[in-house]
Structures are given as structure tokens and as C-alpha cells.
Design an enzyme around this catalytic site. Sequence first.
Site, short mmCIF file in Angstrom:
data_model
loop_
_atom_site.label_atom_id
_atom_site.label_comp_id
_atom_site.label_asym_id
_atom_site.label_seq_id
_atom_site.Cartn_x
_atom_site.Cartn_y
_atom_site.Cartn_z
N SER A 117 1.14 -9.22 -0.05
CA SER A 117 1.80 -8.59 1.23
C SER A 117 1.02 -6.96 1.20
CB SER A 117 3.25 -8.40 0.95
OG SER A 117 3.91 -7.68 2.02
N CYS A 149 12.51 -1.23 -4.06
CA CYS A 149 12.85 -0.23 -3.24
C CYS A 149 14.12 0.46 -3.92
CB CYS A 149 13.32 -0.72 -2.15
SG CYS A 149 14.37 0.04 -0.79
N ASN A 177 3.65 -6.43 -8.37
CA ASN A 177 3.65 -5.45 -7.53
C ASN A 177 2.90 -4.44 -8.27
OD1 ASN A 177 3.91 -3.50 -5.27
ND2 ASN A 177 5.94 -4.41 -4.90
N GLY A 204 -5.57 -3.11 -8.30
CA GLY A 204 -6.84 -3.37 -8.60
C GLY A 204 -7.28 -3.98 -10.16
O1 RRO Z 1 4.28 0.76 1.56
C1 RRO Z 1 3.93 0.88 0.15
O2 RRO Z 1 3.93 2.16 -0.13
C2 RRO Z 1 3.94 -0.12 -0.97
C3 RRO Z 1 5.04 -1.08 -1.23
BR1 RRO Z 1 6.35 -1.26 -0.03
C4 RRO Z 1 4.85 -2.01 -2.15
O3 RRO Z 1 5.65 -2.86 -2.36
N1 RRO Z 1 3.85 -1.68 -2.65
C5 RRO Z 1 3.08 -0.89 -2.93
O4 RRO Z 1 2.19 -0.73 -3.80
N2 RRO Z 1 3.14 0.14 -1.87
#
Ligand code: RRO
Length: 290
Positions: A17, A130, A191, A216
Site C-alpha cells: 500500500s 496509527c 510496515n 527498502g
Molecule cells: O503515510 C505515511 O506516512 C505512511 C503510512 Br500511513 C504507513 O503505514 N507507512 C509508512 O511508511 N508511511
Amino acid sequence: MIDFCGIELRHRVINASGCFDALAAQRVFGEELYERFPFAAYVSKTITLAARDGNPPPRLWESAAGMINSIGLPNRGLASYLEYDLPALAQLPVPLITNVMGSTAEEVGELVAALQDREQVAAIELNVSCPNVATGLDIGADPAGLEALLRHVRPLGRKPLVVKLTPNTADVAACAAAAEAGGADSVSLINTLRAVALAPDGSGPWLGGGSGGLSGPAIRSVALAQVARVAARVSIPVIGMGGVASGRDAGDLIDAGATLVAIGTECFRDPAAGTRIAAELELRFPQIAR
Ligand code: RRO
């Protein structure tokens, strides 16, 4: 064909994502994008209930063998996603997984409920990196909170729920088990790892958001360790990611127990990375590629 939570996929390679914008790619590459779509499923970037501007710049830092981002979820919010993005994303030749994030179970529930009757959405990925508004801890870093979140959203519909776990926790396998106990159909990891970059002039943090997330090749070994631990603990399918840049890297995560592999940072260097990595996987490891 690969079966992933009842969804049929042509191969095992998808995008992470936020790392491949299919709508922007369509504007650049036109129809060719649909004819040669690089992934077996498309995961959209994270959407939130309300529109967000994201973090102040700078948002990126190139580190040794990696990248630190602090993007801060810029998006036009749920209503705009449903009205404008979803019809366009439905044109893609692969199943769509929509990624959502909220700062309370109620917010996540609203997002999940709104996507349930959209036939274009094959599955929903919950980004739980979050902060919880009550505790300040990442929702996905606390097994009990994560299980409670799943118990709240699971009854809202039947679409497969994928939980995108955070690596920034004491026990990622316990979090994966909690997600499974709450009714998750799959977990995806990793993540980005929390990280800070300092400005070269000594003025403090480089990134406008203060800290960011490292991705990375620098995180590939961490991903391998966490995917192996999680896959050994849960019986739901695992989507593995973190620094994958070749078919061999993808094969390593599959050997560690992943059903699918997602490509993140490598997509920024090479938008066709998904096609290349799926082909390398097929060539070198035909027994696990599909
Ligand atoms: O938007 C971001 O800064 C971000 C999100 Br939501 C995430 O889940 N993982 C990331 O590396 N950046």
C-alpha cells in the site's frame, strides 16, 4: 492460480500500500498499464474518513540501502475515494484491496462498513500503524487493543479483512495471533520501521513530520525474521513484504511462510518491478511461484 482468502490471483506478487499509484500510472502509461499490470492484486493507498493534507515537507530521506518516509496519509477522504477513485480502480484487470486507517475502532468500523457493499472491493486491509487517541500507542502494537478492534469490525461484513501489522512492537507474533483471534482473514507485514534522519546542517530532524518509517533493502532481514515468526504462529495466510527487490527475496519470504509477497520501495525505482519479480520467481522457483 493462487487462492488468497477465496480470491483468485494469477501469481503471488502484489504491491505494498502507498508504493504504487495505479491512477497516476494509468495517466503516464495509458492502456498499456492494463495490458501489462505488474501485480496480481492492487492494494490502494491508505484512506481515512476525513480528507488529510499529510505531513509538511520534506517527506523523504534516502538512507543507506533504504528510504525514510513521513508522508502522513494525504488523501481526499472516504467520500471522495468512493465517488472518484473506486470507479477508476475498478477498471484494473486485477482484484482491488482497499487499505484504510482510523484512530478509533468506531472510525475503522465506519470505513469498513462503507466498503462492504462495493462490489469493486475484493478485500479490505486495515492499517493499524496509527496512534490510539486514548493511549498514544499504535493500535496495532497492543495485542489486546488489536483483538478488540477486530471484534468490533469483523461483524460489519463478510469481505476478507487483512491486518497490516506494525513491526514497531515488542511481540509481532502476539499481535498477529490477536488479529487472528479477533477474526482477521490474513495478516500483512512488515510496515516501515520507525526511524529518524538528521539534517546535514545539524539543525535537527530532516523530515517535516519529525520521525518517519524506514523501508527498502535495509529492512529485508527484519522482514524475513518477522514473517517467519508470524507464519509459525498463525494459520491464516500471510502477506510478506520488506525490502523485496528480486525473485530470490520474494522466494525467501515464501519459504518463511508467506502466501503472497508485496513490493514496496522497489516500485519507486522501477514501476515494472512487480512483473520482473513475478517472472524471476517463476523462473527460479517454479514449484512455489503459482
Ligand atoms: O503515510 C505515511 O506516512 C505512511 C503510512 Br500511513 C504507513 O503505514 N507507512 C509508512 O511508511 N508511511
